[in-house]
Design an enzyme around this catalytic site. Sequence first.
Site, PDB file in Angstrom:
ATOM      1  N   ASN A 194     -30.366  -9.181  58.673  1.00 26.58           N
ATOM      2  CA  ASN A 194     -30.030 -10.579  58.004  1.00 26.58           C
ATOM      3  C   ASN A 194     -31.048 -11.035  57.141  1.00 26.58           C
ATOM      4  O   ASN A 194     -31.328 -10.848  55.918  1.00 26.58           O
ATOM      5  CB  ASN A 194     -29.671 -11.429  59.111  1.00 26.58           C
ATOM      6  CG  ASN A 194     -29.075 -12.901  58.380  1.00 26.58           C
ATOM      7  OD1 ASN A 194     -29.237 -13.024  57.253  1.00 26.58           O
ATOM      8  ND2 ASN A 194     -28.449 -13.718  59.278  1.00 26.58           N
ATOM      9  N   ASP A 195     -32.123 -11.659  57.716  1.00 26.81           N
ATOM     10  CA  ASP A 195     -33.377 -12.128  57.234  1.00 26.81           C
ATOM     11  C   ASP A 195     -34.104 -10.927  56.351  1.00 26.81           C
ATOM     12  O   ASP A 195     -34.594 -11.352  55.230  1.00 26.81           O
ATOM     13  CB  ASP A 195     -34.228 -12.577  58.106  1.00 26.81           C
ATOM     14  CG  ASP A 195     -33.764 -13.833  59.060  1.00 26.81           C
ATOM     15  OD1 ASP A 195     -33.000 -14.393  58.348  1.00 26.81           O
ATOM     16  OD2 ASP A 195     -34.255 -14.065  60.006  1.00 26.81           O
ATOM     17  N   VAL A 196     -33.951  -9.666  56.793  1.00 23.35           N
ATOM     18  CA  VAL A 196     -34.773  -8.793  55.764  1.00 23.35           C
ATOM     19  C   VAL A 196     -34.238  -8.320  54.530  1.00 23.35           C
ATOM     20  O   VAL A 196     -34.573  -7.577  53.805  1.00 23.35           O
ATOM     21  CB  VAL A 196     -34.951  -7.445  56.522  1.00 23.35           C
ATOM     22  CG1 VAL A 196     -35.883  -7.782  57.779  1.00 23.35           C
ATOM     23  CG2 VAL A 196     -33.876  -6.919  57.089  1.00 23.35           C
ATOM     24  N   PHE A 209     -33.046 -14.738  62.527  1.00 19.33           N
ATOM     25  CA  PHE A 209     -33.883 -15.312  63.432  1.00 19.33           C
ATOM     26  C   PHE A 209     -34.614 -16.582  62.676  1.00 19.33           C
ATOM     27  O   PHE A 209     -35.186 -17.656  63.259  1.00 19.33           O
ATOM     28  CB  PHE A 209     -35.160 -14.297  63.845  1.00 19.33           C
ATOM     29  CG  PHE A 209     -36.254 -14.864  64.348  1.00 19.33           C
ATOM     30  CD1 PHE A 209     -36.113 -15.362  65.670  1.00 19.33           C
ATOM     31  CD2 PHE A 209     -37.552 -14.992  63.639  1.00 19.33           C
ATOM     32  CE1 PHE A 209     -37.238 -15.699  66.266  1.00 19.33           C
ATOM     33  CE2 PHE A 209     -38.625 -15.370  64.516  1.00 19.33           C
ATOM     34  CZ  PHE A 209     -38.537 -15.481  65.754  1.00 19.33           C
ATOM     35  N   ALA A 210     -34.728 -16.284  61.531  1.00 21.35           N
ATOM     36  CA  ALA A 210     -35.173 -17.536  60.577  1.00 21.35           C
ATOM     37  C   ALA A 210     -34.655 -18.879  60.642  1.00 21.35           C
ATOM     38  O   ALA A 210     -35.033 -19.917  60.279  1.00 21.35           O
ATOM     39  CB  ALA A 210     -35.770 -17.014  59.328  1.00 21.35           C
TER      40      ALA A 210
END
Lengths: 97, 471
Positions: B396-398, B436-437
């Site tokens: 997701n965030d990456v 996570f973010a």
Amino acid sequence: MDPIGLLIMLLTIFVLAIFVGFEIITKVPPTLHTPLMSGSNAISGITIVGAILSAHVDAGMTTKVLATLAVVFATINVVGGFLVTHRMLEMFRKKKD
Amino acid sequence: MHEFMIHEGFVNLAYLVASVLFIFGLKGLTHPRTAVRGNLLGATGMLLAAVATMLKVGLDYRLIIAGVVVGGLIGAVAALKVRMTGMPQMVALFNGFGGIASALVAGATLVPRLGRYTTSAADIQELVSVAAAALIGMVTFTGSVVAWGKLEELRLIPSKAVLFPGQQAINAVVFLASIAAGVWVVVDPSHTLPLWVLAGSAGLLGILLTIPIGGADMPVVIALLNSYSGLAAAATGFVINNNVLIIAGSLVGASGIILTSIMCKAMNRSLTNVLFGVLGPTSETATADEVYAGKIKSTTPDEVAMLFDGARRVVIVPGYGMAVAQAQHAVRDVMLQAEKLGAEVEFAIHPVAGRMPGHMNVLLAEADVPYEKLKEMDEINPTMDQVDVCLVIGANDVVNPLARTDPKSPIAGMPIIDADKARTVVVVKRSLSPGFAGIPNPLFAADNTLMLFGDGKKMMQELVTALKELQ
């Protein structure tokens, strides 16, 4: 050797070994990050040497308990660490054949 | 006396050979071709050092052998039984055991000499080193146990970041208390109380430093604890004036620091920010509704299979979700089927994908994906615009383009895999929940993105079936 001289020698070894560490681990391919970590972790189990040396015959009860526990934990670290690293590296290797 | 000196010299020579083996071993671990041999060299060095140490006089062999047998059995069973998806926890736990072993050696050195210490330089050095080894060792131990608990997702230890008011102040107090207890050990070596206080406060410090860290920051923590376990061993070397401990310990300390810094760079954050900073949505970030409303297109495995049919280049971006779903074997099958349809399939691996450095690589290696197909972020990004289908599974965030476009985003400036530049993006995910973010991901709402909602493994298996039907 006098104690100060010995300490300075040990500090010299410490600092130089850190430089060696930085030099040999400069460029690790990300593929190997996990095995490098678990393999180096196994090497930090070198404290097993200290654990063995502290299990002295004349030691008192507390010392013997601490020393035996130290041997147990250090051995888990060493045996488990090298084995798990080997398992991972074998997986990386088998595709080549 | 003469015999004793020869003996001592022999043992030290063995330590020198062991140190050299460790250096070659670590060097070997930095290249895929030499890694297996490197690990074996390291293990040989360890065996040599341990056996040479046993030759010293006055050792209690019953205790040592009992300890080695018990520890060896536990270590071997753990290492042989652990599943590849459980590797981050295993590595964390082994780190911790190394740490506590160092702390125990410090204790076992101190206890028999209590009340007999003088103010000589040698004794001061021993006491300072004991305090350092106990402190670093205990922080490593409890920190690693907390990390293990988080990764194992024990209910006792929440895997998310645990934050509470006054946290920094409490951490500072416990840190100072640990230092004070260390000083107490040095100035009052007449009884065991200072040692227990030191062990207790350092143990508490390890817990407090690790609980505020969660999720995607775990790779940094694992690498850092790896470094600590080395430093604890080096400190123990100063306790017993032993070269091989100092050399091996500082090698590991250095390698752990390098990994830590690689992980931090991959997130464009400083180590201080990872350890003490708070990552989360700010008032200036767009809400999920603003980003997603009316723009999400959902798809089916059959439709995705059609996309694959016409594709020449396919890139798969795995994330922690693939590990959770245990989908690595199914992903491998998707790769094989896509290749049969004539597509060139590669994997784009973000350095912090997963919960430890190199996590995705280990899982895909377990699933027999050749490592030549695993491409680093910097290598694959320049060609992402020539990719026909980019399959994002559990990441997701990456792959969040906000890192490039929104300077106010909490992940601003973090290097990402440019999945959005592919012609078509398929995102396999259970729901639209944030990573996570804690921020929404505009990639999911992009015109060229299709969402394949469901369990990663099940979706991949259905995709494989659909791909087979096309042949």
